[in-house]
Design a protein around this motif. Structure first.
Motif, PDB file in Angstrom:
ATOM      1  N   ALA A 111       0.828  -1.206   0.000  1.00  0.00           N
ATOM      2  CA  ALA A 111       0.000   0.000   0.000  1.00  0.00           C
ATOM      3  C   ALA A 111       0.866   1.261   0.000  1.00  0.00           C
ATOM      4  CB  ALA A 111      -0.931   0.006   1.211  1.00  0.00           C
ATOM      5  N   ALA A 112       1.951   1.236   0.760  1.00  0.00           N
ATOM      6  CA  ALA A 112       2.833   2.404   0.806  1.00  0.00           C
ATOM      7  C   ALA A 112       3.542   2.621  -0.532  1.00  0.00           C
ATOM      8  CB  ALA A 112       3.858   2.245   1.923  1.00  0.00           C
ATOM      9  N   LEU A 113       3.870   1.533  -1.226  1.00  0.00           N
ATOM     10  CA  LEU A 113       4.466   1.682  -2.555  1.00  0.00           C
ATOM     11  C   LEU A 113       3.506   2.391  -3.499  1.00  0.00           C
ATOM     12  CD1 LEU A 113       6.238  -1.766  -3.108  1.00  0.00           C
ATOM     13  CD2 LEU A 113       7.357   0.468  -3.030  1.00  0.00           C
ATOM     14  N   VAL A 114       2.245   1.967  -3.487  1.00  0.00           N
ATOM     15  CA  VAL A 114       1.246   2.620  -4.331  1.00  0.00           C
ATOM     16  C   VAL A 114       1.066   4.073  -3.899  1.00  0.00           C
ATOM     17  CG1 VAL A 114      -1.161   2.594  -5.064  1.00  0.00           C
ATOM     18  CG2 VAL A 114       0.080   0.450  -4.830  1.00  0.00           C
ATOM     19  N   ASN A 115       1.021   4.288  -2.592  1.00  0.00           N
ATOM     20  CA  ASN A 115       0.908   5.646  -2.056  1.00  0.00           C
ATOM     21  C   ASN A 115       2.078   6.515  -2.502  1.00  0.00           C
ATOM     22  OD1 ASN A 115      -0.042   6.767   1.320  1.00  0.00           O
ATOM     23  ND2 ASN A 115      -0.261   7.747  -0.653  1.00  0.00           N
ATOM     24  N   ALA A 116       3.267   5.916  -2.568  1.00  0.00           N
ATOM     25  CA  ALA A 116       4.460   6.659  -2.993  1.00  0.00           C
ATOM     26  C   ALA A 116       4.346   7.107  -4.444  1.00  0.00           C
ATOM     27  CB  ALA A 116       5.708   5.805  -2.802  1.00  0.00           C
ATOM     28  N   VAL A 117       3.728   6.279  -5.288  1.00  0.00           N
ATOM     29  CA  VAL A 117       3.511   6.665  -6.683  1.00  0.00           C
ATOM     30  C   VAL A 117       2.584   7.878  -6.753  1.00  0.00           C
ATOM     31  CG1 VAL A 117       2.496   5.947  -8.876  1.00  0.00           C
ATOM     32  CG2 VAL A 117       3.954   4.374  -7.607  1.00  0.00           C
ATOM     33  N   ILE A 118       1.518   7.863  -5.943  1.00  0.00           N
ATOM     34  CA  ILE A 118       0.601   9.004  -5.910  1.00  0.00           C
ATOM     35  C   ILE A 118       1.343  10.253  -5.458  1.00  0.00           C
ATOM     36  CG2 ILE A 118      -1.455   9.953  -4.808  1.00  0.00           C
ATOM     37  CD1 ILE A 118      -2.476   7.070  -4.535  1.00  0.00           C
ATOM     38  N   THR A 119       2.123  10.123  -4.391  1.00  0.00           N
ATOM     39  CA  THR A 119       2.875  11.256  -3.856  1.00  0.00           C
ATOM     40  C   THR A 119       3.844  11.811  -4.895  1.00  0.00           C
ATOM     41  OG1 THR A 119       2.679  10.474  -1.572  1.00  0.00           O
ATOM     42  CG2 THR A 119       4.517  11.945  -2.066  1.00  0.00           C
ATOM     43  N   TRP A 174       8.442   9.442   5.209  1.00  0.00           N
ATOM     44  CA  TRP A 174       9.130   9.122   3.964  1.00  0.00           C
ATOM     45  C   TRP A 174       8.412   9.680   2.750  1.00  0.00           C
ATOM     46  CZ3 TRP A 174      13.985   7.915   3.952  1.00  0.00           C
ATOM     47  CH2 TRP A 174      14.542   7.395   5.129  1.00  0.00           C
ATOM     48  N   GLY A 175       7.094   9.787   2.827  1.00  0.00           N
ATOM     49  CA  GLY A 175       6.359  10.392   1.726  1.00  0.00           C
ATOM     50  C   GLY A 175       6.731  11.855   1.535  1.00  0.00           C
ATOM     51  N   ALA A 176       6.915  12.565   2.641  1.00  0.00           N
ATOM     52  CA  ALA A 176       7.307  13.978   2.547  1.00  0.00           C
ATOM     53  C   ALA A 176       8.672  14.105   1.884  1.00  0.00           C
ATOM     54  CB  ALA A 176       7.329  14.607   3.938  1.00  0.00           C
ATOM     55  N   ARG A 177       9.570  13.194   2.195  1.00  0.00           N
ATOM     56  CA  ARG A 177      10.901  13.230   1.578  1.00  0.00           C
ATOM     57  C   ARG A 177      10.821  12.899   0.091  1.00  0.00           C
ATOM     58  NH1 ARG A 177      13.855  10.041   6.649  1.00  0.00           N
ATOM     59  NH2 ARG A 177      13.713  11.800   8.101  1.00  0.00           N
ATOM     60  N   ILE A 178       9.988  11.925  -0.244  1.00  0.00           N
ATOM     61  CA  ILE A 178       9.771  11.608  -1.663  1.00  0.00           C
ATOM     62  C   ILE A 178       9.229  12.832  -2.394  1.00  0.00           C
ATOM     63  CG2 ILE A 178       8.335  10.261  -3.257  1.00  0.00           C
ATOM     64  CD1 ILE A 178       8.481   7.959  -1.168  1.00  0.00           C
ATOM     65  N   ALA A 179       8.228  13.470  -1.801  1.00  0.00           N
ATOM     66  CA  ALA A 179       7.602  14.634  -2.437  1.00  0.00           C
ATOM     67  C   ALA A 179       8.617  15.748  -2.669  1.00  0.00           C
ATOM     68  CB  ALA A 179       6.439  15.131  -1.585  1.00  0.00           C
ATOM     69  N   ARG A 180       9.416  16.048  -1.661  1.00  0.00           N
ATOM     70  CA  ARG A 180      10.381  17.152  -1.803  1.00  0.00           C
ATOM     71  C   ARG A 180      11.443  16.825  -2.846  1.00  0.00           C
ATOM     72  NH1 ARG A 180       9.683  17.468   3.982  1.00  0.00           N
ATOM     73  NH2 ARG A 180      11.502  16.126   4.280  1.00  0.00           N
ATOM     74  N   ALA A 181      11.932  15.588  -2.850  1.00  0.00           N
ATOM     75  CA  ALA A 181      12.985  15.222  -3.800  1.00  0.00           C
ATOM     76  C   ALA A 181      12.451  15.197  -5.233  1.00  0.00           C
ATOM     77  CB  ALA A 181      13.581  13.859  -3.431  1.00  0.00           C
ATOM     78  N   VAL A 182      11.254  14.637  -5.423  1.00  0.00           N
ATOM     79  CA  VAL A 182      10.659  14.618  -6.760  1.00  0.00           C
ATOM     80  C   VAL A 182      10.365  16.035  -7.225  1.00  0.00           C
ATOM     81  CG1 VAL A 182       8.611  13.959  -8.086  1.00  0.00           C
ATOM     82  CG2 VAL A 182       9.701  12.296  -6.566  1.00  0.00           C
ATOM     83  N   GLY A 214       2.208   8.846   2.073  1.00  0.00           N
ATOM     84  CA  GLY A 214       1.551  10.076   1.640  1.00  0.00           C
ATOM     85  C   GLY A 214       2.446  11.271   1.895  1.00  0.00           C
ATOM     86  N   PRO A 215       2.114  12.434   1.347  1.00  0.00           N
ATOM     87  CA  PRO A 215       3.014  13.595   1.419  1.00  0.00           C
ATOM     88  C   PRO A 215       3.237  14.152   2.812  1.00  0.00           C
ATOM     89  CG  PRO A 215       0.909  14.215   0.449  1.00  0.00           C
ATOM     90  CD  PRO A 215       0.906  12.727   0.549  1.00  0.00           C
ATOM     91  N   ARG A 216       2.477  13.717   3.801  1.00  0.00           N
ATOM     92  CA  ARG A 216       2.717  14.181   5.170  1.00  0.00           C
ATOM     93  C   ARG A 216       3.249  13.080   6.077  1.00  0.00           C
ATOM     94  NH1 ARG A 216       3.121  17.662   2.677  1.00  0.00           N
ATOM     95  NH2 ARG A 216       2.087  19.691   2.629  1.00  0.00           N
ATOM     96  N   SER A 217       3.533  11.927   5.509  1.00  0.00           N
ATOM     97  CA  SER A 217       4.251  10.901   6.274  1.00  0.00           C
ATOM     98  C   SER A 217       5.738  11.220   6.207  1.00  0.00           C
ATOM     99  CB  SER A 217       3.984   9.511   5.682  1.00  0.00           C
ATOM    100  OG  SER A 217       4.551   9.407   4.385  1.00  0.00           O
TER     101      SER A 217
END
Length: 240
Positions: free
Chosen positions: A151-159, A208-216, A203-206
């Motif tokens: 689920a987190a992998l899919v969430n990471a794609v959305i983010t 690791w999701g926040a880090r993914i969002a900022r780097a992307v 997600g963007p406020r988790s």
């Protein structure tokens, strides 16, 4: 993510590709033609093709390229007509991202039914005689140093996709991307027993999701600005 740039001659052009030889210990979620879905990934290949690319077997082509570059086992392969040598890399808190940004036809995700898609029109190679058009696709590769649940992998794609769109809008492009964009998120395998807790949110406020969002966001924004500068320089050359 130790990204290397490799070159080949194909269709009368010298073309670049980026290769990440991740090795064992990663699994990925991807929309790429080769290795799409969720599964183990020992490598990720992002290969540039000529502007007038006409092959109808991209998976077979990517397998040929992977073999030529010495890539073995399961992996992810994507193609783009954008300039892979201009790939942008950004990091944030352990997350590493590479983005190849080409915006020949900026596209809104939702469009009226039946509208012709100019992204499918043939395009010319860089440096071809006018009227040449610049190629486009946004390919994103994300490396995460911790395990992610399905689920987190899919969430990471959305983010990653949301961050990409934000970056494009802020860079002055009225679009959500292009019709041929691809993404790959690769995360470390492991379990709590190995001392690596599996993350269930991206997600963007988790964390690791926040880090993914900022780097992307940083990579795509920089890539979009670079693409704009490339087009401006190209136009100046055409007017000279």
């Amino acid at each position: 993510m130790n990204l290397e740039t490799v070159w080949r001659e194909e269709d009368g052009a010298r073309l670049a590709a980026t290769v990440w030889r991740a090795g064992d210990g990663y699994r990925a979620v991807s929309s790429a033609p080769l290795g799409g879905g969720i599964g183990p990934a020992r490598w990720v290949l992002n290969a540039q093709v000529a502007g007038r690319y006409s092959r109808t077997d991209p998976v077979a082509h990517l397998r040929e390229l992977a073999a030529a570059f010495g890539l073995e086992g399961p992996g992810v392969g994507m193609l783009t007509a954008a300039s892979v040598s201009r790939t942008v890399r950004r990091d944030d808190g352990g997350v590493r991202v590479s983005a190849t940004v080409g915006l020949r036809v900026p596209t809104w995700a939702s469009a009226p039914a039946g509208r012709p898609d100019p992204e499918l029109a043939p395009i010319d190679l860089d440096g071809a005689s006018p009227p040449a058009r610049a190629p486009g696709t946004v390919n994103i590769v994300v490396a995460v140093p911790v395990p992610l649940s399905d689920a987190a992998l899919v969430n990471a794609v959305i983010t990653a996709t949301e961050a990409k769109t934000q970056a494009l809008l802020e860079a002055g492009y009225s679009c959500t991307g292009t019709a041929s964009d691809a993404v790959c998120v690769a995360a470390r395998t492991g379990a709590a027993a190995d001392g690596a807790e599996v993350e269930v949110f991206a997600g963007p406020r988790s964390v690791w999701g926040a880090r993914i969002a900022r780097a992307v966001h940083a990579a795509v924004h920089a890539g979009a600005l670079d693409y704009s500068a490339y087009l401006e320089a190209r136009n100046r050359r055409g007017q000279a």
